[in-house]
Design a protein around this motif. Sequence first.
Motif, PDB file in Angstrom:
ATOM      1  N   LYS A 162      27.247  39.123  39.377  1.00 39.86           N
ATOM      2  CA  LYS A 162      27.068  40.597  39.099  1.00 39.86           C
ATOM      3  C   LYS A 162      26.652  41.263  40.214  1.00 39.86           C
ATOM      4  O   LYS A 162      26.267  40.939  41.238  1.00 39.86           O
ATOM      5  N   CYS A 173      36.855  37.433  41.970  1.00 40.12           N
ATOM      6  CA  CYS A 173      36.861  36.992  40.846  1.00 40.12           C
ATOM      7  C   CYS A 173      38.304  36.249  40.442  1.00 40.12           C
ATOM      8  O   CYS A 173      38.015  35.111  39.775  1.00 40.12           O
ATOM      9  N   ASN A 214      32.225  49.113  38.869  1.00 41.28           N
ATOM     10  CA  ASN A 214      31.934  49.152  37.676  1.00 41.28           C
ATOM     11  C   ASN A 214      33.021  48.788  36.634  1.00 41.28           C
ATOM     12  O   ASN A 214      32.707  47.992  35.738  1.00 41.28           O
ATOM     13  N   PHE A 215      34.183  49.408  36.990  1.00 40.91           N
ATOM     14  CA  PHE A 215      35.308  49.226  36.029  1.00 40.91           C
ATOM     15  C   PHE A 215      35.933  47.677  36.052  1.00 40.91           C
ATOM     16  O   PHE A 215      36.717  47.418  35.194  1.00 40.91           O
ATOM     17  N   GLN A 216      35.535  46.892  37.144  1.00 39.95           N
ATOM     18  CA  GLN A 216      35.798  45.565  37.251  1.00 39.95           C
ATOM     19  C   GLN A 216      34.993  44.513  36.639  1.00 39.95           C
ATOM     20  O   GLN A 216      35.572  43.821  35.956  1.00 39.95           O
ATOM     21  N   LEU A 217      33.793  44.872  36.749  1.00 48.55           N
ATOM     22  CA  LEU A 217      32.692  43.926  36.177  1.00 48.55           C
ATOM     23  C   LEU A 217      32.288  44.272  34.942  1.00 48.55           C
ATOM     24  O   LEU A 217      31.214  44.636  34.421  1.00 48.55           O
ATOM     25  N   LYS A 218      33.181  43.790  33.894  1.00 44.60           N
ATOM     26  CA  LYS A 218      32.728  43.920  32.420  1.00 44.60           C
ATOM     27  C   LYS A 218      32.089  42.543  32.145  1.00 44.60           C
ATOM     28  O   LYS A 218      32.799  41.620  32.448  1.00 44.60           O
ATOM     29  N   ALA A 219      31.225  42.670  31.176  1.00 40.56           N
ATOM     30  CA  ALA A 219      30.393  41.586  30.925  1.00 40.56           C
ATOM     31  C   ALA A 219      31.245  40.663  30.152  1.00 40.56           C
ATOM     32  O   ALA A 219      31.944  40.943  29.265  1.00 40.56           O
ATOM     33  N   GLY A 220      31.122  39.261  30.506  1.00 42.91           N
ATOM     34  CA  GLY A 220      31.844  38.551  29.575  1.00 42.91           C
ATOM     35  C   GLY A 220      32.073  37.034  30.621  1.00 42.91           C
ATOM     36  O   GLY A 220      31.663  37.173  31.701  1.00 42.91           O
ATOM     37  N   PRO A 268      27.770  45.981  33.439  1.00 41.49           N
ATOM     38  CA  PRO A 268      27.892  46.468  34.848  1.00 41.49           C
ATOM     39  C   PRO A 268      26.464  47.207  34.989  1.00 41.49           C
ATOM     40  O   PRO A 268      25.874  47.297  34.206  1.00 41.49           O
ATOM     41  N   LYS A 289      27.609  39.272  34.572  1.00 43.48           N
ATOM     42  CA  LYS A 289      26.423  40.044  34.045  1.00 43.48           C
ATOM     43  C   LYS A 289      26.562  41.451  34.428  1.00 43.48           C
ATOM     44  O   LYS A 289      26.261  41.827  35.781  1.00 43.48           O
TER      45      LYS A 289
END
Length: 220
Positions: free
Chosen positions: A44, A203, A24-30, A216, A214
């Motif tokens: 995602k 990534c 979750n800490f890696q997959l910030k929307a953008g 977290p 998309k």
Amino acid sequence: GLFLHIFLILKENDKMVKLRSAVNFQLKAGWFGSEQKAPPIILKEIPLVSFTQISGWPDNFEKKIQKLLSVLGFSELGTFSKAQIAKEKTVFRVGPERILVWSSGAFEWNTIKSLADKNSLSFLDLSHARTIIQLEGVKVPDLLARLISVDLNNESFPGQCFVLTAIHSVPVMLYRRLDGLKGPSFNLFIPYTWSASLVELICQTALPFGYVVKGPLPQD
């Protein structure tokens, strides 16, 4: 009968332990990397929910597993390269006497186990042991070609195909979904303890193509 078993499965859904994301800490929307009119890669995390291994003995596995598969909604065991789908459940035959059952909808495995021959079949809950990263877009096969040595063209690896492979010596399972609206679509099943480092690698490798995250996943 069958309807009673289904009722018990649904009734016990709420007892399942909530799964927590390792990335979750890696997959910030953008949007990251090269920007284009449309993102060539969409990345995602999707909920694993339920992931169980069932294994047995060579002399009677196919006979013993068929009853369970019927209850789960499957008409056959399937092949070693193509997944079987029944509503929200997917079965991967990963060995002669071993299958993986993934469900995107929660249900209670204890009820299913009660139907099994305990002397012939064994169950291993892997629901806390994997992370699923979904990759979709026209450039996803090119991205994956930089990470794994598998021919992903449409003829040799169409929708519903899967393969056991590795990224940097970490064993993963790659599953090609029926292609989405944005292009080829894949689910990558990654060991939970390695998911953070492999997602970082994915990534970084995707930056030259450009990708959109998309997420977290929501955490309770």
